[in-house]
Enzyme design. Structure first.
Site, short mmCIF file in Angstrom:
data_model
loop_
_atom_site.label_atom_id
_atom_site.label_comp_id
_atom_site.label_asym_id
_atom_site.label_seq_id
_atom_site.Cartn_x
_atom_site.Cartn_y
_atom_site.Cartn_z
N GLU A 32 -4.65 4.74 7.20
CA GLU A 32 -3.32 4.30 6.83
C GLU A 32 -2.26 4.69 7.66
OE1 GLU A 32 -2.41 5.82 2.92
OE2 GLU A 32 -4.43 5.12 2.03
N LYS A 60 -11.37 2.71 7.98
CA LYS A 60 -10.04 2.37 7.67
C LYS A 60 -9.25 3.44 7.71
CE LYS A 60 -8.70 0.60 3.40
NZ LYS A 60 -7.81 1.52 3.01
N GLU A 114 -1.05 -3.69 1.92
CA GLU A 114 -0.84 -3.49 0.21
C GLU A 114 0.62 -3.60 -0.17
OE1 GLU A 114 -3.16 0.14 -0.79
OE2 GLU A 114 -2.53 -0.11 -3.07
N SER A 173 -10.07 5.51 -3.16
CA SER A 173 -9.65 5.31 -4.47
C SER A 173 -11.10 5.60 -5.22
CB SER A 173 -9.43 3.87 -4.82
OG SER A 173 -10.49 3.12 -4.16
O1 KIV Z 1 -9.08 2.85 -1.40
C1 KIV Z 1 -8.81 1.91 -1.62
O2 KIV Z 1 -9.64 1.22 -2.91
C2 KIV Z 1 -8.14 0.70 -0.80
C3 KIV Z 1 -7.73 -0.55 -1.38
C4 KIV Z 1 -6.82 -0.51 -2.27
C5 KIV Z 1 -7.73 -1.39 -0.33
O3 KIV Z 1 -7.70 1.20 0.16
#
Ligand code: KIV
Length: 279
Positions: free
Chosen positions: A130, A128, A197, A57
């Site tokens: 997805e 992390k 999410e 993000s």
């Molecule tokens: O990129 C991000 O901010 C995220 C959060 C919304 C969990 O993956």
């Protein structure tokens, strides 16, 4: 099935992936927040928040893109490096997770390992990614290589084009069953936690009860083991975007505007700088 390298720990030192499992076992909720830069990382390192996420993000919040598809490994490296220096990795005790950006884990195991190596070398404590279907081998190999993996299910922002927009997921019973199945698969593959999410609160609660690893919710209700928000949403910095789940804990934009108005007045009235603020 990969070797389960991560086991619950209660370390006195900096937080680790094992502490996530421990927190769940002890019924302790986890707080996470996104962070993209050194200055905020310095502030957050003084907070009680458990862990930081250098989210993809970053390209929306820091660069103004309308989705996360423009993030790449080099950009995530630069932001991870800045945040890691801000939290002073070992000393602050904050655990740092970095997002693997769009497609960086979909081009096979060697490419994904290269991407993860860049991010971990920049100071991430975990990555992390997805979804799970189609890159089980990548997750397994990362875990086997000693890289803690956090999953991300429900609304997967990197699939925004497939969804046709940012939409709540898992509303149908088939959709809900699919997310629950993916969550179990992630746990079996060795992920230490999973972000849920924008899914119905009841579904998030059921998944949370079903898993040994903690769920970290965003727009997924209060039944998760922890919560995460985008820092700028929490600080009320968004003048024009207010998702229902993103409670502002500060009216940041207006506080900053007031400070700027004070500064502007002081400059124009000649009361800034004072003698003691001059050399
Ligand atoms: O990129 C991000 O901010 C995220 C959060 C919304 C969990 O993956």
């Amino acid at each position: 099935m990969p070797t389960q390298l991560i086991s619950p720990t209660t370390s006195a030192g900096p937080m680790s992936a094992g502490d996530f499992l421990c927190a769940k076992a002890q019924g302790r909720r986890l707080s996470m927040i996104t962070c993209y830069d050194y200055t905020f990382a310095r502030v957050l390192s003084q907070s009680a928040v458990d862990a930081l996420l250098v989210g993809d993000s970053a390209v929306m919040v820091m660069y103004g893109y309308s989705n996360t598809l423009s993030a790449n490994v080099e950009l995530m490296r630069v932001h991870t490096d800045a945040v890691a220096r801000g939290i002073g990795a070992a000393s602050s005790g904050k655990f740092l997770v970095t997002d693997m950006p769009f497609l960086s884990y979909r081009k096979g195991v060697p490419a994904a390992l290269d991407a993860a190596q860049v991010l971990m070398s920049a100071g991430a404590g975990a990555v992390k990614l997805e979804g799970v279907d189609g890159h089980e081998d990548v997750i397994e190999r990362l875990v086997d290589s000693g890289i803690p993996v956090m999953g991300h299910l429900g609304l997967q922002p990197q699939s925004v084009r497939a969804y046709g927009g940012f939409r709540v997921q898992g509303r149908s019973s088939a959709g809900a069953a699919e997310i629950a199945r993916q969550a179990r698969t992630l746990e079996e593959l060795g992920a230490f936690a999973v972000v849920l999410e924008c899914i119905p609160a009841e579904l998030a609660r059921e998944i949370t009860q079903d898993l040994r690893i903690p769920t970290i919710g965003i727009g997924a209700g209060a039944g998760c083991d922890g919560q995460i928000l985008v820092l700028q949403d929490l600080l009320g910095m968004n003048l024009d975007f207010h998702p229902k789940f993103a409670r502002p804990f500060l009216d940041g934009a207006h506080s900053i505007l007031e400070a700027l108005a004070d500064y502007d007045r002081a400059v124009k009235s000649g009361t800034f700088p004072r003698a003691e603020e001059s050399y």
